[in-house]
Design a protein around this motif. Structure first.
Motif, PDB file in Angstrom:
ATOM      1  N   GLY A  11       0.830  -1.326   0.095  1.00 31.73           N
ATOM      2  CA  GLY A  11       0.017   0.032   0.071  1.00 31.73           C
ATOM      3  C   GLY A  11       0.863   1.118   0.132  1.00 31.73           C
ATOM      4  N   TYR A  12       1.825   1.304   0.778  1.00 32.05           N
ATOM      5  CA  TYR A  12       2.792   2.282   0.840  1.00 32.05           C
ATOM      6  C   TYR A  12       3.756   2.541  -0.385  1.00 32.05           C
ATOM      7  N   VAL A  13       3.903   1.402  -1.215  1.00 29.38           N
ATOM      8  CA  VAL A  13       4.813   1.391  -2.460  1.00 29.38           C
ATOM      9  C   VAL A  13       3.631   2.029  -3.373  1.00 29.38           C
ATOM     10  N   LEU A  14       2.570   1.648  -3.428  1.00 27.46           N
ATOM     11  CA  LEU A  14       1.540   1.906  -4.494  1.00 27.46           C
ATOM     12  C   LEU A  14       1.365   3.691  -4.267  1.00 27.46           C
ATOM     13  N   MET A  15       1.371   3.885  -3.180  1.00 28.46           N
ATOM     14  CA  MET A  15       0.876   5.529  -2.828  1.00 28.46           C
ATOM     15  C   MET A  15       2.248   6.154  -3.207  1.00 28.46           C
TER      16      MET A  15
END
Length: 98
Positions: A11-15
């Motif tokens: 989720g953090y990578v995608l954000m």
């Protein structure tokens, strides 16, 4: 109210990737807009031919007239010599001089 939402590593990578794409797009748009304002606007005929800028140097005007056949080679050479300030080869006065 507290929501217990855990994104996890993906989720953090995608954000982070989405944020980079967003700012990259914004910066690219600003740069392209600024470059379009700085570039002189090209004017074209409807047929696609290029129209040169309206400001012309006198020698360019003479060259264009010579290319169109409006003046002959002798008149072209004589006019170029007058524009550049060279003395006439026939020893005569320049036209309009008293």
């Amino acid at each position: 109210m507290y929501w217990n939402m855990q994104m996890g590593a993906w989720g953090y990578v995608l954000m982070a990737v989405a944020m980079l794409l967003l700012w990259g797009t914004v910066i690219t748009a600003v740069i392209l807009f600024a470059r379009s304002l700085a570039r002189p606007q090209d004017r074209h005929y409807p047929e696609g031919g290029f129209v040169p800028p309206t400001v012309s140097h006198p020698e360019h005007i003479l060259a264009e007239r010579f290319a169109r056949g409006e003046i002959g080679a002798d008149e072209y050479q004589r006019s170029i010599a007058i524009l550049r300030g060279y003395p006439r080869s026939d020893g005569g006065a320049t036209p309009g001089a008293k």
